[in-house]
Design a protein around this motif. Structure first.
Motif, PDB file in Angstrom:
ATOM      1  N   GLY A  28      -2.301  12.484  -7.512  1.00 18.17           N
ATOM      2  CA  GLY A  28      -2.009  13.918  -7.726  1.00 18.17           C
ATOM      3  C   GLY A  28      -3.146  14.564  -8.494  1.00 18.17           C
ATOM      4  N   THR A  29      -3.704  15.655  -7.956  1.00 13.87           N
ATOM      5  CA  THR A  29      -4.898  16.249  -8.573  1.00 13.87           C
ATOM      6  C   THR A  29      -4.555  17.001  -9.868  1.00 13.87           C
ATOM      7  N   ARG A  30      -5.623  17.285 -10.602  1.00 16.67           N
ATOM      8  CA  ARG A  30      -5.492  18.002 -11.881  1.00 16.67           C
ATOM      9  C   ARG A  30      -4.745  19.331 -11.693  1.00 16.67           C
ATOM     10  N   GLU A  31      -5.122  20.077 -10.634  1.00 15.85           N
ATOM     11  CA  GLU A  31      -4.508  21.394 -10.427  1.00 15.85           C
ATOM     12  C   GLU A  31      -3.015  21.254 -10.154  1.00 15.85           C
ATOM     13  N   ILE A  32      -2.655  20.222  -9.374  1.00 14.66           N
ATOM     14  CA  ILE A  32      -1.240  20.026  -9.049  1.00 14.66           C
ATOM     15  C   ILE A  32      -0.468  19.642 -10.322  1.00 14.66           C
ATOM     16  N   SER A  58      -2.881  16.704   4.901  1.00 18.71           N
ATOM     17  CA  SER A  58      -1.782  16.802   3.933  1.00 18.71           C
ATOM     18  C   SER A  58      -2.055  15.876   2.758  1.00 18.71           C
ATOM     19  N   GLY A  59      -2.534  16.453   1.652  1.00 18.43           N
ATOM     20  CA  GLY A  59      -2.753  15.673   0.437  1.00 18.43           C
ATOM     21  C   GLY A  59      -1.851  16.245  -0.644  1.00 18.43           C
ATOM     22  N   SER A  60      -2.359  17.292  -1.313  1.00 18.75           N
ATOM     23  CA  SER A  60      -1.540  17.947  -2.348  1.00 18.75           C
ATOM     24  C   SER A  60      -0.256  18.498  -1.741  1.00 18.75           C
ATOM     25  N   ASP A  61      -0.398  19.059  -0.542  1.00 12.82           N
ATOM     26  CA  ASP A  61       0.778  19.621   0.127  1.00 12.82           C
ATOM     27  C   ASP A  61       1.418  18.520   0.980  1.00 12.82           C
ATOM     28  N   ALA A 121       0.862  -1.190   0.000  1.00 10.85           N
ATOM     29  CA  ALA A 121       0.000   0.000   0.000  1.00 10.85           C
ATOM     30  C   ALA A 121       0.899   1.241   0.000  1.00 10.85           C
ATOM     31  N   ILE A 122       0.270   2.399  -0.260  1.00 11.84           N
ATOM     32  CA  ILE A 122       1.018   3.664  -0.347  1.00 11.84           C
ATOM     33  C   ILE A 122       0.639   4.544   0.842  1.00 11.84           C
ATOM     34  N   GLY A 123       1.577   4.807   1.734  1.00  8.79           N
ATOM     35  CA  GLY A 123       1.280   5.602   2.927  1.00  8.79           C
ATOM     36  C   GLY A 123       1.818   7.013   2.801  1.00  8.79           C
ATOM     37  N   MET A 124       1.172   7.810   1.956  1.00  6.93           N
ATOM     38  CA  MET A 124       1.610   9.205   1.808  1.00  6.93           C
ATOM     39  C   MET A 124       0.616  10.170   2.462  1.00  6.93           C
ATOM     40  N   SER A 125      -0.633  10.221   1.959  1.00  5.52           N
ATOM     41  CA  SER A 125      -1.579  11.263   2.393  1.00  5.52           C
ATOM     42  C   SER A 125      -1.914  11.176   3.875  1.00  5.52           C
ATOM     43  N   GLU A 126      -2.182  12.345   4.459  1.00  4.33           N
ATOM     44  CA  GLU A 126      -2.636  12.434   5.854  1.00  4.33           C
ATOM     45  C   GLU A 126      -3.865  13.346   5.895  1.00  4.33           C
ATOM     46  N   ILE A 179      -4.213   8.584   5.613  1.00  2.00           N
ATOM     47  CA  ILE A 179      -5.607   8.497   5.151  1.00  2.00           C
ATOM     48  C   ILE A 179      -5.650   8.177   3.651  1.00  2.00           C
ATOM     49  N   TRP A 180      -6.797   7.676   3.218  1.00  5.87           N
ATOM     50  CA  TRP A 180      -7.039   7.269   1.814  1.00  5.87           C
ATOM     51  C   TRP A 180      -6.110   6.129   1.398  1.00  5.87           C
ATOM     52  N   THR A 181      -5.632   5.346   2.360  1.00  2.00           N
ATOM     53  CA  THR A 181      -4.640   4.317   2.034  1.00  2.00           C
ATOM     54  C   THR A 181      -5.354   3.133   1.367  1.00  2.00           C
ATOM     55  N   SER A 182      -5.286   3.090   0.041  1.00  2.00           N
ATOM     56  CA  SER A 182      -5.980   2.047  -0.716  1.00  2.00           C
ATOM     57  C   SER A 182      -5.450   0.673  -0.335  1.00  2.00           C
ATOM     58  N   ASN A 183      -6.373  -0.243  -0.084  1.00  2.00           N
ATOM     59  CA  ASN A 183      -6.053  -1.663   0.185  1.00  2.00           C
ATOM     60  C   ASN A 183      -5.126  -1.916   1.370  1.00  2.00           C
TER      61      ASN A 183
HETATM   62  C1  LIG Z   1      -9.142   6.714  -5.517  1.00  2.00           C
HETATM   63  C2  LIG Z   1      -8.070   7.320  -4.658  1.00  2.00           C
HETATM   64  C3  LIG Z   1      -7.087   6.510  -4.147  1.00  2.00           C
HETATM   65  C4  LIG Z   1      -6.093   7.059  -3.302  1.00  2.00           C
HETATM   66  N1  LIG Z   1      -5.153   6.221  -2.770  1.00  2.00           N
HETATM   67  C5  LIG Z   1      -4.207   6.741  -1.969  1.00  2.00           C
HETATM   68  C6  LIG Z   1      -3.226   5.868  -1.372  1.00  2.00           C
HETATM   69  O1  LIG Z   1      -3.261   4.640  -1.559  1.00  2.00           O
HETATM   70  N2  LIG Z   1      -2.292   6.408  -0.562  1.00  2.00           N
HETATM   71  C7  LIG Z   1      -2.224   7.754  -0.330  1.00  2.00           C
HETATM   72  O2  LIG Z   1      -1.309   8.173   0.372  1.00  2.00           O
HETATM   73  N3  LIG Z   1      -3.139   8.604  -0.858  1.00  2.00           N
HETATM   74  C8  LIG Z   1      -4.132   8.130  -1.663  1.00  2.00           C
HETATM   75  N4  LIG Z   1      -5.081   8.974  -2.202  1.00  2.00           N
HETATM   76  C9  LIG Z   1      -5.086  10.381  -1.807  1.00  2.00           C
HETATM   77  C10 LIG Z   1      -4.720  11.341  -2.919  1.00  2.00           C
HETATM   78  O3  LIG Z   1      -3.349  11.292  -3.191  1.00  2.00           O
HETATM   79  C11 LIG Z   1      -5.161  12.736  -2.433  1.00  2.00           C
HETATM   80  O4  LIG Z   1      -6.585  12.729  -2.395  1.00  2.00           O
HETATM   81  C12 LIG Z   1      -4.701  13.831  -3.347  1.00  2.00           C
HETATM   82  O5  LIG Z   1      -3.311  13.956  -3.317  1.00  2.00           O
HETATM   83  C13 LIG Z   1      -5.359  15.189  -2.972  1.00  2.00           C
HETATM   84  O6  LIG Z   1      -5.179  15.448  -1.614  1.00  2.00           O
HETATM   85  P1  LIG Z   1      -6.426  15.869  -0.693  1.00  2.00           P
HETATM   86  O7  LIG Z   1      -7.496  14.841  -0.877  1.00  2.00           O
HETATM   87  O8  LIG Z   1      -5.906  16.105   0.686  1.00  2.00           O
HETATM   88  O9  LIG Z   1      -6.967  17.218  -1.300  1.00  2.00           O
HETATM   89  P2  LIG Z   1      -6.352  18.684  -1.113  1.00  2.00           P
HETATM   90  O10 LIG Z   1      -4.878  18.652  -1.260  1.00  2.00           O
HETATM   91  O11 LIG Z   1      -6.917  19.261   0.142  1.00  2.00           O
HETATM   92  O12 LIG Z   1      -6.963  19.428  -2.362  1.00  2.00           O
HETATM   93  C14 LIG Z   1      -8.327  19.894  -2.421  1.00  2.00           C
HETATM   94  C15 LIG Z   1      -8.509  20.642  -3.717  1.00  2.00           C
HETATM   95  O13 LIG Z   1      -7.651  21.820  -3.729  1.00  2.00           O
HETATM   96  C16 LIG Z   1      -6.813  21.825  -4.867  1.00  2.00           C
HETATM   97  N5  LIG Z   1      -5.469  22.332  -4.517  1.00  2.00           N
HETATM   98  C17 LIG Z   1      -4.710  21.949  -3.469  1.00  2.00           C
HETATM   99  N6  LIG Z   1      -3.523  22.595  -3.494  1.00  2.00           N
HETATM  100  C18 LIG Z   1      -3.527  23.392  -4.592  1.00  2.00           C
HETATM  101  C19 LIG Z   1      -2.590  24.296  -5.160  1.00  2.00           C
HETATM  102  N7  LIG Z   1      -1.402  24.501  -4.614  1.00  2.00           N
HETATM  103  N8  LIG Z   1      -2.948  24.920  -6.312  1.00  2.00           N
HETATM  104  C20 LIG Z   1      -4.157  24.718  -6.888  1.00  2.00           C
HETATM  105  N9  LIG Z   1      -5.090  23.879  -6.376  1.00  2.00           N
HETATM  106  C21 LIG Z   1      -4.782  23.229  -5.256  1.00  2.00           C
HETATM  107  C22 LIG Z   1      -6.709  20.359  -5.277  1.00  2.00           C
HETATM  108  O14 LIG Z   1      -6.386  20.234  -6.651  1.00  2.00           O
HETATM  109  C23 LIG Z   1      -8.103  19.844  -4.953  1.00  2.00           C
HETATM  110  O15 LIG Z   1      -8.991  20.126  -6.003  1.00  2.00           O
HETATM  111  C24 LIG Z   1      -6.090   8.456  -3.022  1.00  2.00           C
HETATM  112  C25 LIG Z   1      -7.087   9.264  -3.552  1.00  2.00           C
HETATM  113  C26 LIG Z   1      -8.077   8.710  -4.355  1.00  2.00           C
HETATM  114  C27 LIG Z   1      -9.153   9.616  -4.883  1.00  2.00           C
END
Ligand SMILES: Cc1cc2nc3c(=O)[nH]c(=O)nc-3n(C[C@H](O)[C@H](O)[C@H](O)COP(=O)(O)OP(=O)(O)OC[C@H]3O[C@@H](n4cnc5c(N)ncnc54)[C@H](O)[C@@H]3O)c2cc1C
Length: 382
Positions: free
Chosen positions: A366-370, A137-140, A129-134, A162-166
């Motif tokens: 990684g989201t579209r914006e990132i 702390s997602g995008s950041d 599994a991938i333990g990155m997001s908290e 959080i969001w730790t798939s499988n």
């Molecule tokens: C199906 C799925 C599986 C996943 N599996 C895993 C996993 O196994 N392990 C793991 O660690 N993580 C996992 N994730 C988490 C995923 O990596 C995060 O959801 C993602 O990185 C976004 O973080 P966040 O949800 O905290 O949103 P946020 O970072 O809070 O972002 C919220 C919104 O703000 C926007 N935003 C944030 N910062 C900026 C910026 N600087 N500029 C412009 N826009 C910005 C984002 O694009 C987004 O639209 C999974 C997510 C999904 C949907």
């Protein structure tokens, strides 16, 4: 201004020969799966299937033989992946380890870690599994707070992922923890660890997604001991390593094929003599698919040549996930059928599954914006 470049690439004969073998294997193993099951593809977790793939030599395809790998090319690996995804094979029990945890260990792990983990991954025996997001702390990602504090013989870990798939199904996670707090320098003081998910001090709690399914989790660490020899790479080098890992995560055909089963079912539904609107819709989607495949193959070619196509990979993921999300919308508009989850035709259930999952396609990895930020930086615009 800088620009990106996608050179057209022909697959070499050995890659096309491998395609035939993979197709025959998939016909035998998953040939009769229903379309809405196939649509789960890289969400499907099936250890027995992964062991069969390992036995065929298709996990760790590019790794050195001494670690259980097969020393084949990025283009051969590409063909295996696209066939698995096009067939909707349940690849999730080996997918993360094959795509990113294994390559990470190969690059930054100790010799002992490589020998201990890579051959078992290549045999399809270990799920990661991938333990990155908290929670905050997602995008950041560099703002993570889960602490790994040095203690005798290793580290004591406290915090939440959080969001730790499988995580509930996997054996290990590669996790990013904070080993040191460096004021005003959040990218420093981060380290990566191999975490045995059955360790005392770890509690894995389910998160149910929009469709009521459980693949996400919260992973809580309370005074969890992680031995010193499970740290991956140098202490404090976590940021450089995790960004390398994200590059492995972003460049494959999984970033445009998530809705492929619905497109296949639509072509079946439309039949040999489609009306004009259906022909235009399907023709447009198939043309986009062919273009994306060329772009994605081009990235595989650059990886094979030892280049670092981060910019091009981000473009493929951004355009590709937009395409995956467009397919259920466009097809829903074409037929006006009701998307369903539990009952209904195969077509309605495949549509129902993808309508509910499509929003996540442009978030995971990684989201579209990132990504657009990465593209802008690569083009010298910021
Ligand atoms: C199906 C799925 C599986 C996943 N599996 C895993 C996993 O196994 N392990 C793991 O660690 N993580 C996992 N994730 C988490 C995923 O990596 C995060 O959801 C993602 O990185 C976004 O973080 P966040 O949800 O905290 O949103 P946020 O970072 O809070 O972002 C919220 C919104 O703000 C926007 N935003 C944030 N910062 C900026 C910026 N600087 N500029 C412009 N826009 C910005 C984002 O694009 C987004 O639209 C999974 C997510 C999904 C949907």
């Amino acid at each position: 201004m800088a620009t990106f470049q996608f050179d057209l690439l022909e697959l070499p004969p050995e890659a096309e020969a491998l395609r035939g073998e993979v197709r025959a294997f998939l016909r035998e193993t998953v040939g009769d799966a229903a379309p809405h099951k196939r649509a789960r593809s890289w969400g499907g977790f099936d250890r027995e299937f992964s062991k069969k793939v390992g036995a065929r030599g298709w996990i760790g395809l590019m790794w050195p033989r001494q670690y259980g790998g097969h020393e084949r090319t990025a283009l051969e690996r590409y063909v295996v992946l696209e066939e698995m995804l096009a067939a909707g094979a349940p690849v999730s029990a080996h997918w993360v380890a094959d795509r990113q945890s294994g390559p990470l260990l190969l690059r930054f792990g100790t010799e002992e870690q490589r020998q201990r983990f890579l051959p078992r991954i290549a045999r399809g025996e270990l799920a990661f599994a991938i333990g990155m997001s908290e929670p905050d702390s997602g995008s950041d990602l560099a703002s993570i707070r889960t602490r790994a504090e040095k203690v005798s013989g290793g580290y004591k870990v406290n915090g939440t992922k959080i969001w730790t798939s499988n995580a509930h199904l996997s054996d290990y996670a590669i996790a990013l923890f904070r080993t040191q707090v460096v004021p005003d320098k959040k990218h420093e003081g981060l380290s990566q660890f191999l975490v045995d998910l059955k360790s005392p001090g770890i509690e894995i709690r389910p998160i149910y997604d929009l469709s009521g399914e459980h693949h996400f989790n919260e992973v809580h660490f309370q005074d969890c001991f992680v031995p010193e020899d499970m740290r991956v790479g140098d202490e404090g080098a976590g940021w450089k390593q995790v960004t390398t890992e994200l590059a492995f995560e972003r460049s494959g055909p999984e970033r445009y094929l998530s809705s492929i089963q619905l497109l296949i079912e639509t072509i079946r539904e439309v039949g040999k003599e489609p009306g004009e609107r259906a022909a235009v819709t399907v023709g447009r989607l198939v043309a986009h698919l062919a273009t994306l495949r060329q772009m994605s193959l081009s990235v595989a070619g650059m990886l094979q040549a030892g280049a670092n196509p981060n910019l091009e990979a981000a473009v493929v993921k951004d355009v590709g996930t937009g395409f995956e999300q467009e397919i259920p919308e466009v097809i829903h508009g074409l037929y006006g059928v009701e998307p369903r989850l539990e009952s209904g035709s195969q077509f309605e259930r495949t549509l129902g599954f993808l309508m509910q999952h499509a929003p996540s396609f442009s978030l995971r990895g990684g989201t579209r914006e990132i990504l657009r930020g990465i593209i802008a930086r690569g083009l010298g615009l910021r």
